[in-house]
Write a protein that holds these residues in place. Structure first.
Motif, PDB file in Angstrom:
ATOM      1  N   LYS A  64       0.816  -1.220   0.000  1.00 31.92           N
ATOM      2  CA  LYS A  64       0.000   0.000   0.000  1.00 31.92           C
ATOM      3  C   LYS A  64       0.845   1.265   0.000  1.00 31.92           C
ATOM      4  CE  LYS A  64      -4.395  -1.350   0.823  1.00 31.92           C
ATOM      5  NZ  LYS A  64      -5.686  -0.856   0.691  1.00 31.92           N
ATOM      6  N   ASP A  65       2.049   1.202   0.565  1.00 33.62           N
ATOM      7  CA  ASP A  65       2.912   2.385   0.589  1.00 33.62           C
ATOM      8  C   ASP A  65       3.803   2.469  -0.649  1.00 33.62           C
ATOM      9  OD1 ASP A  65       4.526   0.243   1.206  1.00 33.62           O
ATOM     10  OD2 ASP A  65       5.380   1.144   3.001  1.00 33.62           O
ATOM     11  N   HIS A  66       3.620   1.572  -1.601  1.00 38.55           N
ATOM     12  CA  HIS A  66       4.360   1.521  -2.874  1.00 38.55           C
ATOM     13  C   HIS A  66       5.866   1.361  -2.679  1.00 38.55           C
ATOM     14  CE1 HIS A  66       0.944   2.422  -5.494  1.00 38.55           C
ATOM     15  NE2 HIS A  66       0.542   3.218  -4.533  1.00 38.55           N
ATOM     16  N   ALA A  67       6.269   0.793  -1.560  1.00 38.84           N
ATOM     17  CA  ALA A  67       7.695   0.617  -1.294  1.00 38.84           C
ATOM     18  C   ALA A  67       8.242  -0.662  -1.926  1.00 38.84           C
ATOM     19  CB  ALA A  67       7.951   0.597   0.204  1.00 38.84           C
ATOM     20  N   PHE A  68       7.426  -1.708  -2.018  1.00 39.68           N
ATOM     21  CA  PHE A  68       7.890  -2.985  -2.538  1.00 39.68           C
ATOM     22  C   PHE A  68       6.912  -3.515  -3.576  1.00 39.68           C
ATOM     23  CE2 PHE A  68       9.839  -2.658   1.610  1.00 39.68           C
ATOM     24  CZ  PHE A  68      11.148  -2.983   1.322  1.00 39.68           C
ATOM     25  N   GLU A  69       7.454  -3.946  -4.719  1.00 37.44           N
ATOM     26  CA  GLU A  69       6.654  -4.536  -5.774  1.00 37.44           C
ATOM     27  C   GLU A  69       6.374  -5.995  -5.427  1.00 37.44           C
ATOM     28  OE1 GLU A  69       9.669  -3.115  -6.362  1.00 37.44           O
ATOM     29  OE2 GLU A  69       9.196  -1.302  -7.476  1.00 37.44           O
ATOM     30  N   ILE A  70       5.183  -6.464  -5.749  1.00 40.51           N
ATOM     31  CA  ILE A  70       4.807  -7.846  -5.442  1.00 40.51           C
ATOM     32  C   ILE A  70       4.751  -8.670  -6.726  1.00 40.51           C
ATOM     33  CG2 ILE A  70       3.108  -9.340  -4.337  1.00 40.51           C
ATOM     34  CD1 ILE A  70       4.535  -7.365  -2.445  1.00 40.51           C
ATOM     35  N   PHE A  71       3.888  -8.299  -7.665  1.00 39.80           N
ATOM     36  CA  PHE A  71       3.826  -8.983  -8.955  1.00 39.80           C
ATOM     37  C   PHE A  71       3.223  -8.049  -9.993  1.00 39.80           C
ATOM     38  CE2 PHE A  71      -0.020 -10.313  -6.700  1.00 39.80           C
ATOM     39  CZ  PHE A  71      -1.004 -10.032  -7.610  1.00 39.80           C
ATOM     40  N   TYR A  72       3.234  -8.484 -11.240  1.00 38.52           N
ATOM     41  CA  TYR A  72       2.713  -7.663 -12.324  1.00 38.52           C
ATOM     42  C   TYR A  72       2.067  -8.525 -13.386  1.00 38.52           C
ATOM     43  CZ  TYR A  72       6.834  -9.070 -14.980  1.00 38.52           C
ATOM     44  OH  TYR A  72       7.791  -9.801 -15.626  1.00 38.52           O
ATOM     45  N   ARG A  73       1.231  -7.877 -14.174  1.00 39.57           N
ATOM     46  CA  ARG A  73       0.610  -8.501 -15.344  1.00 39.57           C
ATOM     47  C   ARG A  73       0.742  -7.521 -16.504  1.00 39.57           C
ATOM     48  NH1 ARG A  73      -4.201  -9.291 -11.818  1.00 39.57           N
ATOM     49  NH2 ARG A  73      -3.814 -11.227 -10.731  1.00 39.57           N
ATOM     50  N   ILE A  74       1.049  -8.056 -17.659  1.00 43.63           N
ATOM     51  CA  ILE A  74       1.173  -7.228 -18.862  1.00 43.63           C
ATOM     52  C   ILE A  74       0.117  -7.694 -19.867  1.00 43.63           C
ATOM     53  CG2 ILE A  74       2.657  -6.553 -20.771  1.00 43.63           C
ATOM     54  CD1 ILE A  74       5.048  -7.014 -18.931  1.00 43.63           C
ATOM     55  N   TYR A  75      -0.675  -6.733 -20.344  1.00 41.00           N
ATOM     56  CA  TYR A  75      -1.739  -7.002 -21.299  1.00 41.00           C
ATOM     57  C   TYR A  75      -1.437  -6.298 -22.617  1.00 41.00           C
ATOM     58  CZ  TYR A  75      -4.441  -8.388 -17.182  1.00 41.00           C
ATOM     59  OH  TYR A  75      -4.871  -9.003 -16.035  1.00 41.00           O
ATOM     60  N   ASP A  76      -1.969  -6.846 -23.702  1.00 38.87           N
ATOM     61  CA  ASP A  76      -1.879  -6.184 -24.991  1.00 38.87           C
ATOM     62  C   ASP A  76      -2.701  -4.899 -24.926  1.00 38.87           C
ATOM     63  OD1 ASP A  76      -2.934  -5.569 -27.809  1.00 38.87           O
ATOM     64  OD2 ASP A  76      -1.308  -7.006 -28.184  1.00 38.87           O
ATOM     65  N   PHE A  77      -2.138  -3.821 -25.414  1.00 39.46           N
ATOM     66  CA  PHE A  77      -2.786  -2.514 -25.309  1.00 39.46           C
ATOM     67  C   PHE A  77      -4.080  -2.450 -26.120  1.00 39.46           C
ATOM     68  CE2 PHE A  77      -3.186   1.985 -26.656  1.00 39.46           C
ATOM     69  CZ  PHE A  77      -3.392   2.530 -25.404  1.00 39.46           C
ATOM     70  N   LYS A  78      -4.098  -3.076 -27.289  1.00 47.00           N
ATOM     71  CA  LYS A  78      -5.262  -2.974 -28.172  1.00 47.00           C
ATOM     72  C   LYS A  78      -6.350  -3.984 -27.829  1.00 47.00           C
ATOM     73  CE  LYS A  78      -2.492  -1.181 -31.920  1.00 47.00           C
ATOM     74  NZ  LYS A  78      -1.856  -1.444 -33.184  1.00 47.00           N
ATOM     75  N   THR A  79      -5.967  -5.232 -27.582  1.00 47.27           N
ATOM     76  CA  THR A  79      -6.971  -6.280 -27.383  1.00 47.27           C
ATOM     77  C   THR A  79      -7.290  -6.537 -25.916  1.00 47.27           C
ATOM     78  OG1 THR A  79      -5.326  -8.047 -27.338  1.00 47.27           O
ATOM     79  CG2 THR A  79      -6.229  -7.428 -29.485  1.00 47.27           C
ATOM     80  N   GLY A  80      -6.413  -6.170 -25.015  1.00 42.97           N
ATOM     81  CA  GLY A  80      -6.633  -6.448 -23.588  1.00 42.97           C
ATOM     82  C   GLY A  80      -6.299  -7.884 -23.202  1.00 42.97           C
ATOM     83  N   LYS A  81      -5.661  -8.622 -24.091  1.00 38.79           N
ATOM     84  CA  LYS A  81      -5.321 -10.030 -23.843  1.00 38.79           C
ATOM     85  C   LYS A  81      -4.088 -10.090 -22.924  1.00 38.79           C
ATOM     86  CE  LYS A  81      -3.469 -13.988 -26.227  1.00 38.79           C
ATOM     87  NZ  LYS A  81      -2.869 -14.441 -27.459  1.00 38.79           N
ATOM     88  N   LEU A  82      -4.136 -10.991 -21.944  1.00 36.37           N
ATOM     89  CA  LEU A  82      -3.019 -11.176 -21.024  1.00 36.37           C
ATOM     90  C   LEU A  82      -1.826 -11.771 -21.762  1.00 36.37           C
ATOM     91  CD1 LEU A  82      -1.918 -11.099 -18.094  1.00 36.37           C
ATOM     92  CD2 LEU A  82      -2.805 -13.418 -17.841  1.00 36.37           C
ATOM     93  N   LEU A  83      -0.700 -11.068 -21.744  1.00 35.89           N
ATOM     94  CA  LEU A  83       0.520 -11.551 -22.417  1.00 35.89           C
ATOM     95  C   LEU A  83       1.462 -12.229 -21.445  1.00 35.89           C
ATOM     96  CD1 LEU A  83       1.244  -8.454 -24.679  1.00 35.89           C
ATOM     97  CD2 LEU A  83       0.132 -10.596 -25.316  1.00 35.89           C
ATOM     98  N   TYR A  84       1.579 -11.693 -20.221  1.00 34.49           N
ATOM     99  CA  TYR A  84       2.511 -12.271 -19.250  1.00 34.49           C
ATOM    100  C   TYR A  84       2.072 -11.901 -17.845  1.00 34.49           C
ATOM    101  CZ  TYR A  84       6.818 -13.768 -17.062  1.00 34.49           C
ATOM    102  OH  TYR A  84       7.729 -14.415 -16.279  1.00 34.49           O
ATOM    103  N   SER A  85       2.245 -12.833 -16.936  1.00 39.14           N
ATOM    104  CA  SER A  85       1.959 -12.592 -15.521  1.00 39.14           C
ATOM    105  C   SER A  85       3.108 -13.155 -14.710  1.00 39.14           C
ATOM    106  CB  SER A  85       0.651 -13.275 -15.126  1.00 39.14           C
ATOM    107  OG  SER A  85       0.438 -13.120 -13.745  1.00 39.14           O
ATOM    108  N   SER A  86       3.556 -12.420 -13.711  1.00 41.58           N
ATOM    109  CA  SER A  86       4.658 -12.893 -12.875  1.00 41.58           C
ATOM    110  C   SER A  86       4.176 -13.673 -11.661  1.00 41.58           C
ATOM    111  CB  SER A  86       5.504 -11.712 -12.407  1.00 41.58           C
ATOM    112  OG  SER A  86       4.773 -10.907 -11.501  1.00 41.58           O
ATOM    113  N   GLU A  87       2.892 -13.912 -11.557  1.00 41.66           N
ATOM    114  CA  GLU A  87       2.349 -14.662 -10.410  1.00 41.66           C
ATOM    115  C   GLU A  87       2.704 -16.119 -10.495  1.00 41.66           C
ATOM    116  OE1 GLU A  87      -1.579 -13.140  -8.791  1.00 41.66           O
ATOM    117  OE2 GLU A  87      -1.735 -12.801 -10.941  1.00 41.66           O
TER     118      GLU A  87
END
Length: 148
Positions: free
Chosen positions: A125-148
């Motif tokens: 919540k304090d933005h001090a530590f990153e936990i995970f991320y997801r990257i989606y295609d900008f046009k289609t919204g399709k999930l390209l990669y997730s670090s979970e």
């Protein structure tokens, strides 16, 4: 558990270990033969290093322990540094100027400022530590990669 959370716990545990070890070594060395000034200085530095690590990680402890996270969503650019060790992937939010770095490598088709993606980054919540991320295609919204 991902690498970022393990790294957080390692920093916190390393701080505790440095503090406890420096105090124990001080009392152990003091009882035997007395302590030299250089050894005392090293123990003080080790204790200060441990206090610094705990000071850096303690404000986010309740967020990591209770999994109380915040998610930042928006258009981002992805940078991958193949030369760094360890390999990191950097996510830059264009609108807000936020920057997040992870010990990971997303297998995307292209990197750089010319290729926009939609990113969802989960942090404490304090933005001090990153936990995970997801990257989606900008046009289609399709999930390209997730670090979970």
């Amino acid at each position: 558990m991902n690498e970022e959370v393990l790294f957080y716990y390692a920093l916190f545990a390393g701080g505790i270990v440095c503090i406890v070890l420096s105090v124990l070594l001080y009392f152990w060395l003091r009882e035997d033969t007395g302590i030299e000034f250089s050894t005392f200085g090293r123990l003080v530095l080790m204790c200060l290093f441990g206090v610094g690590l705990v000071w850096y990680t303690a404000p986010s402890l309740k967020y990591v322990f209770y999994h109380d996270y915040a998610t930042t969503k928006g258009m981002c650019t992805v940078e991958y540094d193949d030369q760094s060790s360890p390999r990191t992937i950097d996510l830059y939010y264009d609108e807000t100027g936020d920057y997040f770095s992870f010990f990971d490598r997303a297998d995307l088709g292209a990197y750089g400022p010319d290729v926009p993606y939609t990113c969802h980054v989960t942090t404490t919540k304090d933005h001090a530590f990153e936990i995970f991320y997801r990257i989606y295609d900008f046009k289609t919204g399709k999930l390209l990669y997730s670090s979970e």
